[in-house]
Design a protein around this motif. Sequence first.
Motif, PDB file in Angstrom:
ATOM      1  N   GLU A 149      -0.627  -7.430   2.129  1.00  0.00           N
ATOM      2  CA  GLU A 149       0.680  -7.146   0.268  1.00  0.00           C
ATOM      3  C   GLU A 149       1.912  -6.337   1.243  1.00  0.00           C
ATOM      4  O   GLU A 149       1.813  -5.252   0.376  1.00  0.00           O
TER       5      GLU A 149
ATOM      6  N   HIS B  75       5.323  -5.136   2.684  1.00  0.00           N
ATOM      7  CA  HIS B  75       6.423  -5.299   2.531  1.00  0.00           C
ATOM      8  C   HIS B  75       7.052  -4.150   3.209  1.00  0.00           C
ATOM      9  O   HIS B  75       7.419  -3.799   2.987  1.00  0.00           O
TER      10      HIS B  75
ATOM     11  N   GLN C 260       9.444  -2.250   5.621  1.00  0.00           N
ATOM     12  CA  GLN C 260      10.337  -0.973   5.934  1.00  0.00           C
ATOM     13  C   GLN C 260      11.058  -0.856   6.843  1.00  0.00           C
ATOM     14  O   GLN C 260      10.624  -1.027   8.177  1.00  0.00           O
TER      15      GLN C 260
ATOM     16  N   ASP D 191      10.468  -9.360   4.415  1.00  0.00           N
ATOM     17  CA  ASP D 191      10.285  -8.928   3.505  1.00  0.00           C
ATOM     18  C   ASP D 191       8.139  -9.568   3.558  1.00  0.00           C
ATOM     19  O   ASP D 191       7.866  -9.046   2.573  1.00  0.00           O
ATOM     20  N   ASP D 192       7.832  -9.841   4.602  1.00  0.00           N
ATOM     21  CA  ASP D 192       6.450  -9.849   4.604  1.00  0.00           C
ATOM     22  C   ASP D 192       6.681 -10.094   6.333  1.00  0.00           C
ATOM     23  O   ASP D 192       7.221  -9.079   7.349  1.00  0.00           O
TER      24      ASP D 192
END
Length: 340
Positions: free
Chosen positions: A35, A37, A39, A87-88
């Motif tokens: 999970e 994401h 940055q 985002d992954d």
Amino acid sequence: MCIAKLSVDRVELAKGSYSTRLVQLGEAAGLTRHEVHPQPGDVLLARVTEVGEHRYLERPDGRLANLFDDDEVLLCYGEHEQAQVPDDLGPCQLVAAGGVAARTEREGTKARTSLVPLGLLVDEEGQVLNLRRWAMRMPVPYPSRPVTLVITGTGAGTGKTSAAAALIRGLNKAGFQVGAAKVTGTGMGVETWVMRDAGAKTVLDMTDAGLASTYRASLPTLVRTFELLVAQLAATGVGVVVVELAEGIPQAETGALLATPDFAHCVDGVLVAAHDAVGAGSGVARLRTWDLPVIGVTGRLTRSTATAGQAAQLTDLPVLTLADLRGPETAGSLAKPLAR
């Protein structure tokens, strides 16, 4: 959060990069993919799947390391032109030799080096390691600001870094201790090492402020980065700071920083690097609308005597060659009237 243990040997064998040079790898306890994401600034371990445009990786010590398929590399995520932080943890690309990873929005003429992220580095508490953890802090008390000279340009490849190095050399010869900073752009060592080789006492860039790059950074972030790097250089006792801004006036983040009064209030002189006389005239005019103290023109246009003469007429400013900037008389004349 699901965390896989990370052995010391694996970290040491991975090829570290310039952008991760400040990361304290002893704080890395494991890898996570669960999970996640990513940055900007997050540190990742990745495997090279296909070497492309970037065949080399800038190591923390400045050496260019050859890249091979299946290499494991330590990088950080960062925004970049035509690429963004995904985002992954799916496949992405090496977008800067300094060690910045992102996902390309569209393919260019050259295929970038392909990566498969293996996970983000985390500490014992499961916190993702991010460059911000090791960012410099504002000195306390705040030091007096030294003379601050800025080199910007009308675009990429106009000779900004060469001019910055020449100016640093000339200021050294004129008896000044000089600090240097690259405030906007992407974390890469090549420009900072040139300025260090030219004689700068200390050289900093946006990675020292916890940023892998300044692309798409907010204006407050850009201003804080500029103020922090200048203050940190001031704390070393230098008399002059030479600041280089990447890409040039048309670039969104560089242009936004140049246009803000907060920047103008902290700058004593600006040199504009340009390819041609018309570009120089346009660039100088734009900077003057922002109340910036433009003190000269330089860059690739100085290779032609005729073009240099045209630029002098259009701007009513001295046109300075690299030889001029390396000379203590010219360099000293740019800083001495401003010295506090």
